[in-house]
Design a protein around this motif. Structure first.
Motif, short mmCIF file in Angstrom:
data_model
loop_
_atom_site.label_atom_id
_atom_site.label_comp_id
_atom_site.label_asym_id
_atom_site.label_seq_id
_atom_site.Cartn_x
_atom_site.Cartn_y
_atom_site.Cartn_z
N GLN A 1 0.73 -1.02 -0.18
CA GLN A 1 0.04 -0.17 -0.04
C GLN A 1 0.86 1.18 0.06
OE1 GLN A 1 -2.82 0.45 -0.91
NE2 GLN A 1 -4.33 1.35 0.55
N VAL A 2 0.23 2.17 -0.81
CA VAL A 2 1.01 3.48 -0.80
C VAL A 2 0.30 4.49 -0.17
CG1 VAL A 2 2.16 5.32 -2.51
CG2 VAL A 2 2.53 2.74 -2.70
N GLN A 3 0.69 5.44 0.74
CA GLN A 3 0.06 6.77 1.20
C GLN A 3 0.51 8.02 0.51
OE1 GLN A 3 0.92 4.14 3.55
NE2 GLN A 3 -1.12 3.59 3.22
N LEU A 4 -0.54 8.79 -0.03
CA LEU A 4 0.02 9.81 -0.74
C LEU A 4 -0.46 11.19 0.03
CD1 LEU A 4 -0.78 8.90 -4.45
CD2 LEU A 4 1.47 8.98 -3.33
N VAL A 5 0.36 12.28 0.38
CA VAL A 5 -0.23 13.32 0.96
C VAL A 5 0.07 14.73 0.06
CG1 VAL A 5 0.27 15.04 3.10
CG2 VAL A 5 0.43 12.49 3.20
N GLU A 6 -0.98 15.28 -0.15
CA GLU A 6 -1.11 16.37 -1.12
C GLU A 6 -1.12 17.66 -0.44
OE1 GLU A 6 -3.71 14.06 -4.56
OE2 GLU A 6 -4.59 15.53 -3.18
N SER A 7 -0.51 18.73 -1.06
CA SER A 7 -0.72 20.08 -0.56
C SER A 7 -0.33 21.33 -1.87
CB SER A 7 0.33 20.30 0.60
OG SER A 7 1.79 20.16 0.11
N GLY A 8 -0.82 22.39 -1.23
CA GLY A 8 -0.69 23.39 -2.07
C GLY A 8 -1.70 24.01 -2.99
N GLY A 9 -2.69 23.45 -3.14
CA GLY A 9 -4.07 24.02 -3.72
C GLY A 9 -4.45 25.15 -2.94
N GLY A 10 -5.40 26.01 -3.80
CA GLY A 10 -5.98 27.05 -3.35
C GLY A 10 -6.60 28.16 -4.39
N LEU A 11 -6.96 29.14 -4.10
CA LEU A 11 -7.50 30.24 -4.85
C LEU A 11 -6.40 31.28 -5.58
CD1 LEU A 11 -9.92 31.65 -6.30
CD2 LEU A 11 -10.03 33.01 -3.96
N VAL A 12 -6.36 31.33 -6.84
CA VAL A 12 -5.44 32.45 -7.32
C VAL A 12 -6.20 33.17 -8.44
CG1 VAL A 12 -4.58 30.51 -8.94
CG2 VAL A 12 -2.96 32.26 -8.35
N GLN A 13 -5.52 34.29 -8.96
CA GLN A 13 -6.31 35.10 -10.03
C GLN A 13 -5.59 34.67 -11.25
OE1 GLN A 13 -5.34 39.06 -9.07
NE2 GLN A 13 -7.14 39.39 -7.78
N PRO A 14 -6.27 34.67 -12.20
CA PRO A 14 -5.75 34.44 -13.81
C PRO A 14 -4.66 34.98 -14.13
CG PRO A 14 -8.14 35.03 -13.90
CD PRO A 14 -7.73 35.19 -12.65
N GLY A 15 -3.56 34.37 -14.52
CA GLY A 15 -2.24 34.80 -14.61
C GLY A 15 -1.11 34.24 -13.43
N GLY A 16 -1.81 33.98 -12.60
CA GLY A 16 -0.98 33.57 -11.01
C GLY A 16 -0.30 32.38 -11.28
N SER A 17 0.23 31.93 -10.16
CA SER A 17 1.05 30.89 -9.95
C SER A 17 0.69 29.97 -8.67
CB SER A 17 2.51 30.99 -10.17
OG SER A 17 2.73 31.57 -11.09
N LEU A 18 0.70 28.76 -8.82
CA LEU A 18 0.56 27.78 -7.52
C LEU A 18 1.63 26.53 -7.64
CD1 LEU A 18 -3.17 27.45 -7.05
CD2 LEU A 18 -1.51 28.51 -5.33
N ARG A 19 1.95 26.07 -6.59
CA ARG A 19 2.75 24.91 -6.74
C ARG A 19 2.04 23.82 -5.74
NH1 ARG A 19 8.43 23.74 -3.58
NH2 ARG A 19 9.71 22.51 -5.03
N LEU A 20 2.11 22.56 -6.42
CA LEU A 20 1.31 21.58 -5.83
C LEU A 20 2.67 20.54 -5.21
CD1 LEU A 20 -1.67 20.53 -7.96
CD2 LEU A 20 -1.61 22.18 -5.92
N SER A 21 2.26 19.83 -4.13
CA SER A 21 3.29 18.87 -3.78
C SER A 21 2.76 17.59 -3.54
CB SER A 21 3.83 19.19 -2.52
OG SER A 21 4.95 20.32 -2.64
#
Length: 114
Positions: A1-21
């Motif tokens: 079994q493998v556990q995956l833990v995500e982070s980094g989502g959210g609200l951003v304006q058009p043209g902006g940036s986000l980083r998911l992990s």
């Protein structure tokens, strides 16, 4: 079994940036990100193998970059020049070669809106 833990989502304006992990509980052959917008099927965004081979959906090429840190069993998705049509729940995916298996994270919401 493998556990995956995500982070980094959210609200951003058009043209902006986000980083998911996404951190996996052990070494995985191929890790990647899929997304699912309301009323649409889940689709591939980008994937990367342990050796560094990548592939991207055409709609994100040149804007998104996937990378991984094998020592940390972690994959990253740098999203630049975000558009409203990038709004979706983003899911981390892990594809294990041995033992064989395919695993999903819980999903993280990305909303691109002014």
């Amino acid at each position: 079994q493998v556990q995956l833990v995500e982070s980094g989502g959210g609200l951003v304006q058009p043209g902006g940036s986000l980083r998911l992990s996404c951190a996996a509980s052990r070494s995985i052959y191929r890790m990647g990100w899929f997304r699912q917008a309301p009323g649409k099927q889940r689709e591939l965004v980008a994937r990367v193998t342990r050796g560094g081979m990548t592939n991207y959906a055409g709609s994100v090429k040149g804007r998104f970059t996937i990378s991984r840190d094998n020592a940390k069993n972690t994959v990253y998705l740098q999203m630049n020049s975000l558009k409203p049509e990038d709004t979706a729940v983003y899911y981390c995916n892990a594809d294990s070669d041995w033992p064989p298996g395919n695993y999903w994270g819980q999903g993280t919401q990305v909303t691109v809106s002014s």
